[in-house]
Design a protein around this motif. Sequence first.
Motif, mmCIF file in Angstrom:
data_model
loop_
_atom_site.group_PDB
_atom_site.id
_atom_site.type_symbol
_atom_site.label_atom_id
_atom_site.label_comp_id
_atom_site.label_asym_id
_atom_site.label_seq_id
_atom_site.Cartn_x
_atom_site.Cartn_y
_atom_site.Cartn_z
ATOM 1 N N UNK A 100 8.544 -9.637 -7.776
ATOM 2 C CA UNK A 100 7.626 -8.571 -7.373
ATOM 3 C C UNK A 100 6.634 -8.307 -8.503
ATOM 4 N N UNK A 101 5.376 -8.640 -8.283
ATOM 5 C CA UNK A 101 4.355 -8.421 -9.311
ATOM 6 C C UNK A 101 3.764 -7.027 -9.184
ATOM 7 N N UNK A 102 3.028 -6.620 -10.175
ATOM 8 C CA UNK A 102 2.402 -5.300 -10.175
ATOM 9 C C UNK A 102 1.268 -5.253 -9.148
ATOM 10 N N UNK A 103 0.865 -4.056 -8.804
ATOM 11 C CA UNK A 103 -0.242 -3.885 -7.858
ATOM 12 C C UNK A 103 -1.547 -4.395 -8.467
ATOM 13 N N UNK A 104 -2.318 -5.120 -7.669
ATOM 14 C CA UNK A 104 -3.610 -5.628 -8.126
ATOM 15 C C UNK A 104 -4.687 -4.604 -7.770
ATOM 16 N N UNK A 105 -5.348 -4.077 -8.799
ATOM 17 C CA UNK A 105 -6.420 -3.102 -8.619
ATOM 18 C C UNK A 105 -7.746 -3.724 -9.044
ATOM 19 N N UNK A 106 -8.841 -2.969 -8.911
ATOM 20 C CA UNK A 106 -10.125 -3.480 -9.394
ATOM 21 C C UNK A 106 -10.205 -3.298 -10.900
ATOM 22 N N UNK A 107 -11.286 -3.785 -11.506
ATOM 23 C CA UNK A 107 -11.355 -3.795 -12.970
ATOM 24 C C UNK A 107 -11.372 -2.397 -13.584
ATOM 25 N N UNK A 108 -11.732 -1.376 -12.757
ATOM 26 C CA UNK A 108 -11.739 0.006 -13.252
ATOM 27 C C UNK A 108 -10.382 0.680 -13.086
ATOM 28 N N UNK A 109 -9.422 -0.050 -12.498
ATOM 29 C CA UNK A 109 -8.097 0.524 -12.286
ATOM 30 C C UNK A 109 -7.959 1.278 -10.982
ATOM 31 N N UNK A 110 -8.979 1.173 -10.119
ATOM 32 C CA UNK A 110 -8.933 1.872 -8.831
ATOM 33 C C UNK A 110 -8.188 1.019 -7.799
ATOM 34 N N UNK A 111 -7.440 1.669 -6.926
ATOM 35 C CA UNK A 111 -6.775 0.950 -5.850
ATOM 36 C C UNK A 111 -7.838 0.365 -4.925
ATOM 37 N N UNK A 112 -7.634 -0.849 -4.485
ATOM 38 C CA UNK A 112 -8.625 -1.488 -3.624
ATOM 39 C C UNK A 112 -8.669 -0.791 -2.275
ATOM 40 N N UNK A 113 -9.907 -0.497 -1.871
ATOM 41 C CA UNK A 113 -10.103 0.268 -0.641
ATOM 42 C C UNK A 113 -11.413 -0.141 0.004
ATOM 43 N N UNK A 114 -11.409 -0.259 1.337
ATOM 44 C CA UNK A 114 -12.643 -0.621 2.043
ATOM 45 C C UNK A 114 -13.725 0.421 1.830
ATOM 46 N N UNK A 115 -13.326 1.679 1.770
ATOM 47 C CA UNK A 115 -14.321 2.739 1.607
ATOM 48 C C UNK A 115 -14.988 2.699 0.238
#
Length: 446
Positions: free
Chosen positions: A19-34
């Motif tokens: 189980x790997x860690x959650x992949x976020x964007x480079x700013x550390x934000x959770x990936x979201x369509x919005x």
Amino acid sequence: MVMMGLQLTDKLPFNTVYLHAMVRDKEGRKMSKSLGNVIDPLEVINGCTLESLLSKLDGGNLPAKEVAKAKKDQAADFPDGIPECGSDALRFGLLAYTVQGRDVNLDIKRVVGYRMFCNKLWNATRFALQFVSDFKPTPNLLEELMSSGKMAIRDKFMISKLTNRIDAVETNFQNYKFGDAQQSSYQLWIDELCNVYLELIKPVIKDESETNADSRWAAQATLWITLEAGLRLLHPMMPFVTEELWQRLPGRGTLGADEPETIMIAPFPVCVDKYKDEAAEKSMDITNNVIGACRSLRASYHIANKTLTHFYVKAAAGATEDSIKAQTDDIKTLGNASAVDINVDASSVPESHGIVVVDDTLTVMMDLTGLVDYAAEIKKLEKTMSKTRPAMETLEKKMNADGYAEKVKPELKAQNEEKLEGLKKKIADLEAAITNFTRLAALEKK
């Protein structure tokens, strides 16, 4: 997969799940369509234009206000779109992030960096294949090489490093430390093979004389073994490029009935502890220190690459002196040296020389006679000084102005102090260089 495996084979397809860690964007934000920051792996693998990224937002069901915000964020993050990186670079990049042990803040630029590593791997291997084009490997080549008595220190160093990297990667895989395994394989290819060994053996391979036959064979054998095992070491992390390069190695199809047809079914490299050579690695460390000093001196005095220089090395008796004497040819190769004299009488060293003190056991000097236009160098330094000193004075005046301490933000104060220290150091370095060039110019006129 589990249900199909049980249904068709009555066996579980695997018994361990990582189980790997959650992949976020480079700013550390959770990936979201919005937010417009969702990264599709296929877009990283195949590349994607900014227009294509934006058009996907138009085809969704987000409100117009959120679409506009998402487009603005995507244009900021990917102004030129996402360059084509390939699956090997994406996999290798994601493995590098596992070192963090926390959420992955995925920066596409880092993946692009590993695409450049793929290019480096491709170009380095294709370049190295020139050196082994006339080489014929055997099924037991490693054992034959190690028992041949023909190996130079550079060859023993390379095999020792390869053995240690195999050990490290295997251990890290077993302990699920995939980021450390990735780093070990990367260092083998870049730091040890490309930056050191490939450069050292160029003159050895080019010399096809009878007297050099043993050294040339040992270098070719060492290189072939390192390339072949190094590609197998990388294969689980970069399967496609390693398969292509492995198939191009000379000797494919001539290594006996047990030779695998593809790298996919080739055995993973095995660490043979007896091939680790700490003495060869220490000797190469000392040699690299000398080479680094040689390069530093040449850079300091702006010596052109095509101009060979004469070096004088003062080394402590014992291991340091022995290593340098044993690897003088390697120092000449990577240091662009016409000659390397070790522990000669002080009267033999020209008065006009540059010097680097590596440590308390090692000093490197370079003969500067006729190599440097001191007047021109002093003029360049004085021109730089004329621009640097006013900048420092302006900053000092600004920092000493009334109200500076009360009105300026602490972070800006810290930046200005750091900048002032940098300017002061630069001026001190320039003054020291001008003084040194003036002294050397006077010596050369004698």
